[in-house]
Design an enzyme around this catalytic site. Structure first.
Site, PDB file in Angstrom:
ATOM      1  CE1 TYR A  56      -3.861   2.241   0.158  1.00 59.67           C
ATOM      2  CE2 TYR A  56      -2.457   3.428   1.746  1.00 59.67           C
ATOM      3  CZ  TYR A  56      -3.688   3.185   1.263  1.00 59.67           C
ATOM      4  OH  TYR A  56      -4.612   4.411   0.776  1.00 59.67           O
ATOM      5  CD  GLN A 100     -11.331   2.436   0.303  1.00 56.87           C
ATOM      6  OE1 GLN A 100     -11.541   2.513   1.509  1.00 56.87           O
ATOM      7  NE2 GLN A 100     -11.595   3.485  -0.616  1.00 56.87           N
ATOM      8  CG  ASN A 157      -6.096   7.158   6.509  1.00 54.00           C
ATOM      9  OD1 ASN A 157      -6.290   6.042   6.592  1.00 54.00           O
ATOM     10  ND2 ASN A 157      -6.821   7.921   5.392  1.00 54.00           N
ATOM     11  CB  THR A 163       6.142  10.613  10.609  1.00 58.67           C
ATOM     12  OG1 THR A 163       7.456  10.090  10.397  1.00 58.67           O
ATOM     13  CG2 THR A 163       5.850  12.072  10.612  1.00 58.67           C
ATOM     14  CD  GLN A 212      10.535  13.166   9.752  1.00 57.60           C
ATOM     15  OE1 GLN A 212      11.294  13.236   8.731  1.00 57.60           O
ATOM     16  NE2 GLN A 212       9.783  12.025  10.087  1.00 57.60           N
ATOM     17  CG  HIS A 227       6.044  13.329   7.089  1.00 64.37           C
ATOM     18  ND1 HIS A 227       6.087  12.819   5.989  1.00 64.37           N
ATOM     19  CD2 HIS A 227       7.476  13.260   7.342  1.00 64.37           C
ATOM     20  CE1 HIS A 227       6.922  12.164   5.628  1.00 64.37           C
ATOM     21  NE2 HIS A 227       7.864  12.605   6.365  1.00 64.37           N
ATOM     22  CD  GLU A 286       8.573   6.731  11.473  1.00 63.32           C
ATOM     23  OE1 GLU A 286       8.360   6.502  10.394  1.00 63.32           O
ATOM     24  OE2 GLU A 286       8.276   7.941  11.965  1.00 63.32           O
ATOM     25  CG  HIS A 287      12.746   8.891  11.487  1.00 58.30           C
ATOM     26  ND1 HIS A 287      11.216   9.066  11.606  1.00 58.30           N
ATOM     27  CD2 HIS A 287      12.850   8.147  10.327  1.00 58.30           C
ATOM     28  CE1 HIS A 287      10.488   8.634  10.396  1.00 58.30           C
ATOM     29  NE2 HIS A 287      11.715   8.427   9.556  1.00 58.30           N
ATOM     30  CG  ASP A 298      12.081  10.623   5.050  1.00 56.75           C
ATOM     31  OD1 ASP A 298      11.994   9.510   5.931  1.00 56.75           O
ATOM     32  OD2 ASP A 298      12.090  11.733   5.628  1.00 56.75           O
ATOM     33  CD  GLU A 326       3.910 -31.564  27.407  1.00 60.83           C
ATOM     34  OE1 GLU A 326       3.372 -31.868  26.543  1.00 60.83           O
ATOM     35  OE2 GLU A 326       4.572 -30.549  27.596  1.00 60.83           O
ATOM     36  CG  HIS A 367       1.549 -35.819  21.572  1.00 61.22           C
ATOM     37  ND1 HIS A 367       0.194 -35.739  21.799  1.00 61.22           N
ATOM     38  CD2 HIS A 367       2.045 -34.653  21.095  1.00 61.22           C
ATOM     39  CE1 HIS A 367      -0.180 -34.614  21.249  1.00 61.22           C
ATOM     40  NE2 HIS A 367       1.001 -33.790  20.987  1.00 61.22           N
TER      41      HIS A 367
END
Length: 434
Positions: A129, A193, A217, A240, A262, A265, A331-332, A365, A419, A424
């Site tokens: 995506y 979707q 998102n 981010t 940043q 964004h 993240e960064h 990036d 067990e 088994h």
């Protein structure tokens, strides 16, 4: 514009609470997302078209992008942008092949006739995506496709929201990169979707995939959460974030520029400076004001920098600063200090670490060669960025002969009976004497 948190005289019990994250309520998006996923599952392409018209305000003529549109987008690229794209691809592919690619392990012989090895097998089909909200993130095509290709994924599909200004197709830069990378299965489908389309498959349009990756998102995140288990996912990516650990040796203009980059964004993006230098903090504030005023997305940046998820954190020394950035798990993470490499080597929690004044996050990036699909919201404490190994499965291969099994029969039978699983034990017993 950006608040200050002073820790110089305190030692918090939990550094994870120093800077809160932006309030992103994924659960509140679930109600809408569950219905979207159900509609795509039951009504297929008709539902996808309705949601495109509703959410993207355009209904594509063809949900699968025609191959001639991909070729045309690549042909119309400027030479400068094509060169930038191909160099980014080259560097990312080289890192994938040289640093991230795992191969099958050599067999381990535990005893005569008792052998275990590990095979690394690529996922067969993935759906990638690429978001198209505030900015059409063409770079995400590279960051998703290249490691999947190096891993050996045999079937790759890309989805990105249709854009009304481009006649219902995704952004031309996204299409051009797909063409350059040899991806001809591209869908003009966005949001939850698109995740549902990949997870369930849509008859006569898109076969289901085994795994979905890529940022998006809150509705994309909610769809991933809802469909986890139906399909594999990479992560639930949040807004981010950047943290910068800096001392008096840092260039305040560099630091200000990186915080702003940043914040650009998303209004929910986080920008955090951790420093033991009040003088640097003051100079960064001075640099930020005219820099933000002069850029394109001033309001968005001011919202980000002025919100609770952004702050300048004053610490006693670099040791306390490391405690803050490890607790935050950004993240960064940029290290702009004296002996930056040594300081960076002490970091435990970060999605990616950018060392020294000449390694800004913007480089990562696009064209550093590293991945930019990274863990957010503190998940760097236990997870990694998207890489070749994200698209691969480790499968143990067990090969015992009769001698190897006979040596272990009695212990395994005892273990199974302990067990309370006599069936088994019997699976071992029936092989005795054969």
């Amino acid at each position: 514009m950006i608040r200050t948190v002073d820790l110089t005289d305190t030692d918090p019990d939990d550094y994870r609470t120093i800077v809160p994250r932006a309030d992103v309520d994924v659960d509140s998006a679930m109600t809408a997302v569950v219905d979207v996923c159900h509609q795509v599952r039951t009504r297929g392409e008709q539902a996808l078209r309705e949601f495109s018209a509703k959410f993207d305000h355009v209904e594509p003529e063809s949900l699968r992008v025609p191959v001639d549109a991909l070729a045309r987008a690549a042909e119309e690229l400027s030479p400068t942008l094509r060169s930038a794209f191909t160099e980014s691809i080259r560097r990312r592919r080289e890192v994938c092949e040289e640093a991230e690619l795992e191969t099958s392990s050599a067999p381990v012989e535990l005893a005569p006739g008792a052998e275990v090895s590990q095979r690394i097998i690529p996922v067969e089909r993935v759906g990638l995506y690429v978001p198209g909200g505030f900015a059409p993130l063409a770079s995400s095509v590279i960051m998703n496709v290249v490691p999947a290709q190096v891993a050996g994924v045999s079937s790759i599909a890309v989805a990105s929201p249709p854009q009304a200004e481009f006649g219902g197709l995704p952004h031309p830069n996204i299409l051009a990169l797909c063409e350059i990378l040899g991806i001809d299965e591209v869908y003009a489908v966005g949001g939850a979707q698109a995740i549902a389309m990949f997870a369930y498959g849509v008859p006569d349009l898109c076969p289901r995939v085994d795994m979905v990756t890529g940022p998006g998102n809150v509705f994309v995140v909610a769809a991933k959460r809802h469909l986890r288990g139906v399909v594999g996912i990479d992560s639930e990516a949040g807004p981010t974030e950047i943290a910068i650990l800096a001392d008096q040796t840092a260039d305040p203009r560099f630091v200000a520029a990186d915080l702003m980059s940043q914040a650009e964004h998303d209004p929910l993006a986080a920008a955090v400076l951790v420093t033991d230098s009040p003088q640097l903090a003051d100079r960064v504030r001075e640099e930020l004001e005219p820099m933000v005023a002069a850029t394109l997305h001033t309001d968005r940046i001011r919202t980000s920098l002025g919100s609770e998820q952004s702050a300048i954190v004053l610490v006693r020394d670099i040791d306390q600063g490391l405690a803050v950035v490890d607790g935050y798990g950004s993240e960064h993470l940029e290290i702009q200090t004296a002996d930056a490499e040594k300081v960076a080597a002490r970091v435990h929690n970060a999605g990616a670490i950018f060392v020294g004044p000449w390694s800004p996050v913007s480089l990562g990036d696009y064209s550093a060669g590293s991945t930019h699909v990274l863990p957010t919201a503190g998940s760097a404490a236990y997870s990694s960025g998207l890489s070749v190994r994200s698209f691969m499965k480790a499968v143990h291969v067990i090969h015992y002969d009769k001698q190897g099994l006979d040596q272990l029969s009695a212990p395994v039978e005892a273990f199974a009976l302990a067990e309370n699983l006599p069936g088994h034990a019997n699976a071992i017993t029936v092989r005795r004497g054969r």
